[in-house]
Design an enzyme around this catalytic site. Structure first.
Site, mmCIF file in Angstrom:
data_model
loop_
_atom_site.group_PDB
_atom_site.id
_atom_site.type_symbol
_atom_site.label_atom_id
_atom_site.label_comp_id
_atom_site.label_asym_id
_atom_site.label_seq_id
_atom_site.Cartn_x
_atom_site.Cartn_y
_atom_site.Cartn_z
ATOM 1 N N SER A 143 -4.350 21.455 35.493
ATOM 2 C CA SER A 143 -5.437 22.324 36.071
ATOM 3 C C SER A 143 -6.085 23.049 34.916
ATOM 4 C CB SER A 143 -4.738 23.201 36.794
ATOM 5 O OG SER A 143 -5.295 24.745 37.076
ATOM 6 N N TYR A 156 2.613 28.842 37.345
ATOM 7 C CA TYR A 156 1.703 27.656 37.850
ATOM 8 C C TYR A 156 1.120 27.374 36.133
ATOM 9 C CZ TYR A 156 -2.021 25.014 39.524
ATOM 10 O OH TYR A 156 -2.732 23.832 39.891
HETATM 11 N N1 LIG Z 1 -6.940 22.553 44.805
HETATM 12 C C1 LIG Z 1 -7.438 22.840 43.665
HETATM 13 O O1 LIG Z 1 -8.321 23.705 43.427
HETATM 14 C C2 LIG Z 1 -6.600 22.193 42.379
HETATM 15 C C3 LIG Z 1 -6.885 22.748 41.019
HETATM 16 C C4 LIG Z 1 -6.463 22.302 39.805
HETATM 17 C C5 LIG Z 1 -5.226 21.514 39.897
HETATM 18 N N2 LIG Z 1 -4.783 20.974 41.110
HETATM 19 C C6 LIG Z 1 -3.783 20.182 41.345
HETATM 20 O O2 LIG Z 1 -3.819 19.150 42.012
HETATM 21 C C7 LIG Z 1 -2.510 18.488 42.766
HETATM 22 C C8 LIG Z 1 -2.841 18.387 44.139
HETATM 23 O O3 LIG Z 1 -3.341 19.522 44.804
HETATM 24 P P1 LIG Z 1 -4.316 19.386 46.199
HETATM 25 O O4 LIG Z 1 -5.144 20.566 45.936
HETATM 26 O O5 LIG Z 1 -4.660 18.290 46.413
HETATM 27 O O6 LIG Z 1 -3.218 20.233 47.266
HETATM 28 P P2 LIG Z 1 -2.328 19.981 48.234
HETATM 29 O O7 LIG Z 1 -2.999 19.339 49.495
HETATM 30 O O8 LIG Z 1 -1.296 21.213 48.611
HETATM 31 O O9 LIG Z 1 -1.139 18.853 47.606
HETATM 32 C C9 LIG Z 1 -0.040 18.811 46.904
HETATM 33 C C10 LIG Z 1 0.901 18.092 47.411
HETATM 34 O O10 LIG Z 1 2.222 17.958 46.619
HETATM 35 C C11 LIG Z 1 3.242 17.787 47.704
HETATM 36 N N3 LIG Z 1 4.366 18.342 47.030
HETATM 37 C C12 LIG Z 1 4.647 19.867 47.042
HETATM 38 N N4 LIG Z 1 5.914 20.154 46.465
HETATM 39 C C13 LIG Z 1 6.582 18.484 46.314
HETATM 40 C C14 LIG Z 1 7.867 18.559 46.070
HETATM 41 N N5 LIG Z 1 8.723 19.486 45.567
HETATM 42 N N6 LIG Z 1 7.995 17.197 45.986
HETATM 43 C C15 LIG Z 1 7.016 16.209 46.591
HETATM 44 N N7 LIG Z 1 5.798 16.557 46.782
HETATM 45 C C16 LIG Z 1 5.522 17.803 46.957
HETATM 46 C C17 LIG Z 1 2.578 18.406 49.036
HETATM 47 O O11 LIG Z 1 3.427 17.760 49.840
HETATM 48 P P3 LIG Z 1 4.621 18.302 50.800
HETATM 49 O O12 LIG Z 1 4.372 19.672 50.934
HETATM 50 O O13 LIG Z 1 4.739 17.680 52.088
HETATM 51 O O14 LIG Z 1 5.871 17.902 49.894
HETATM 52 C C18 LIG Z 1 1.082 18.166 48.833
HETATM 53 O O15 LIG Z 1 0.980 16.623 49.355
HETATM 54 C C19 LIG Z 1 -1.787 19.918 42.417
HETATM 55 O O16 LIG Z 1 -1.026 19.186 41.353
HETATM 56 C C20 LIG Z 1 -2.609 20.853 42.159
HETATM 57 O O17 LIG Z 1 -1.887 21.465 40.926
HETATM 58 C C21 LIG Z 1 -5.263 21.516 42.127
#
Ligand SMILES: NC(=O)c1ccc[n+]([C@@H]2O[C@H](COP(=O)([O-])OP(=O)(O)OC[C@H]3O[C@@H](n4cnc5c(N)ncnc54)[C@H](OP(=O)(O)O)[C@@H]3O)[C@@H](O)[C@H]2O)c1
Length: 249
Positions: A143, A156
């Site tokens: 990120s 984070y």
């Molecule tokens: N959205 C943004 O603005 C943004 C910006 C920069 C970076 N990112 C990065 O992109 C990645 C994906 O985020 P997203 O936006 O797609 O959000 P999201 O839909 O909340 O995805 C996060 C995923 O991680 C899984 N997860 C969380 N904790 C876990 C654990 N302990 N073990 C296994 N799985 C786990 C969740 O599934 P469960 O809860 O079912 O386990 C969920 O499917 C993240 O690493 C985030 O830091 C996102």
């Protein structure tokens, strides 16, 4: 059309939602078999079903990336089912906004344990199989908070900055095994991640704020997977930009 990735096998952590689901869908569309790893069985089953409906091969893997034996078992199940492993996308992540004063010890530790130590667990479990396949890819989803601090995001930001340097170090350790390790740094994506829902982000977009779509990240992953073997992208910075030209018109 030629599908250079067909027959390969991917493991996408956090593959049941948001960015991970978009990456999984694109990998499946490219002919890869895909393991979707996360903690919530129903979410993984729904994602797997959606991909299967358009002909994709998937395996939902319920595991917590913080749990080393569970990660090992999930990777073994995937390899047992599809015979090999070529790609790991370390995408699972959690966030949450709280100052150092406000945050609990448990919440801070959970963030680092998921975003950083979880990525280490998955990489460690995947490496023998990537080597057995003759090489492969490990891609970490980081990120903009890996590059600069934000008040309320210390856990984070620290976890994602750690992921960047974990990947840089790992890349040097495994390059001789033809394993490419890359990090994608993301701006804000239209998912429910963080302190705003997708709906709230859509309202902000209507007011002029820029966002990426999950599919933009999937396209970046495909770019990394289809580079010539001699080329290595160590880090890819993906931001929501101003509207540019369309690739299709
Ligand atoms: N959205 C943004 O603005 C943004 C910006 C920069 C970076 N990112 C990065 O992109 C990645 C994906 O985020 P997203 O936006 O797609 O959000 P999201 O839909 O909340 O995805 C996060 C995923 O991680 C899984 N997860 C969380 N904790 C876990 C654990 N302990 N073990 C296994 N799985 C786990 C969740 O599934 P469960 O809860 O079912 O386990 C969920 O499917 C993240 O690493 C985030 O830091 C996102």
């Amino acid at each position: 059309m030629e599908q250079p990735l067909a027959g390969k096998v991917a493991l996408i952590t956090g593959g049941g939602s948001g960015v991970g689901f978009a990456v999984a869908r694109l990998c499946a569309a490219e002919g890869m078999a895909v393991g979707l790893l996360g903690r919530t069985a129903e979410r993984l089953a729904a994602a797997a079903e959606t991909i299967a409906q358009v002909g994709g091969r998937t395996l939902p893997l319920v595991a917590d990336v913080r749990d080393w034996p569970a990660v090992q078992a999930a990777v073994e199940r995937l390899v047992e089912r599809f015979g090999r492993l070529d790609l790991l996308v370390n995408n699972a992540g959690v966030s949450g906004r709280a100052t150092v004063d406000e945050t609990s010890i448990e919440r801070w530790q959970e963030t680092v344990a998921t975003n950083l130590i979880g990525a280490f667990h998955c990489a460690k479990a995947a490496l023998p199989h990537l080597r057995a396949a003759g090489g492969g890819w490990i891609i970490g989803i980081a990120s903009g908070a890996a590059k600069r601090g934000y008040a309320g995001l210390s856990a984070y930001a620290a976890s994602k900055a750690g992921l960047v340097l974990f990947n840089e170090s790992l890349a040097l350790e495994v390059e001789a095994d033809r394993i490419k390790v890359s990090t994608i740094i993301l701006g804000t994506v239209l998912t429910d991640f963080g302190t705003r829902t997708r709906e709230q982000k859509l309202a902000s977009r209507a007011a002029g704020e820029r966002f990426l779509e999950p599919e933009d990240v999937a396209h970046a992953v495909r770019y990394l997977l289809t580079q010539e073997p001699r080329a290595w992208t160590q880090e890819l910075n993906l931001w929501p930009g101003p509207a540019g030209p369309s690739p299709t018109r």
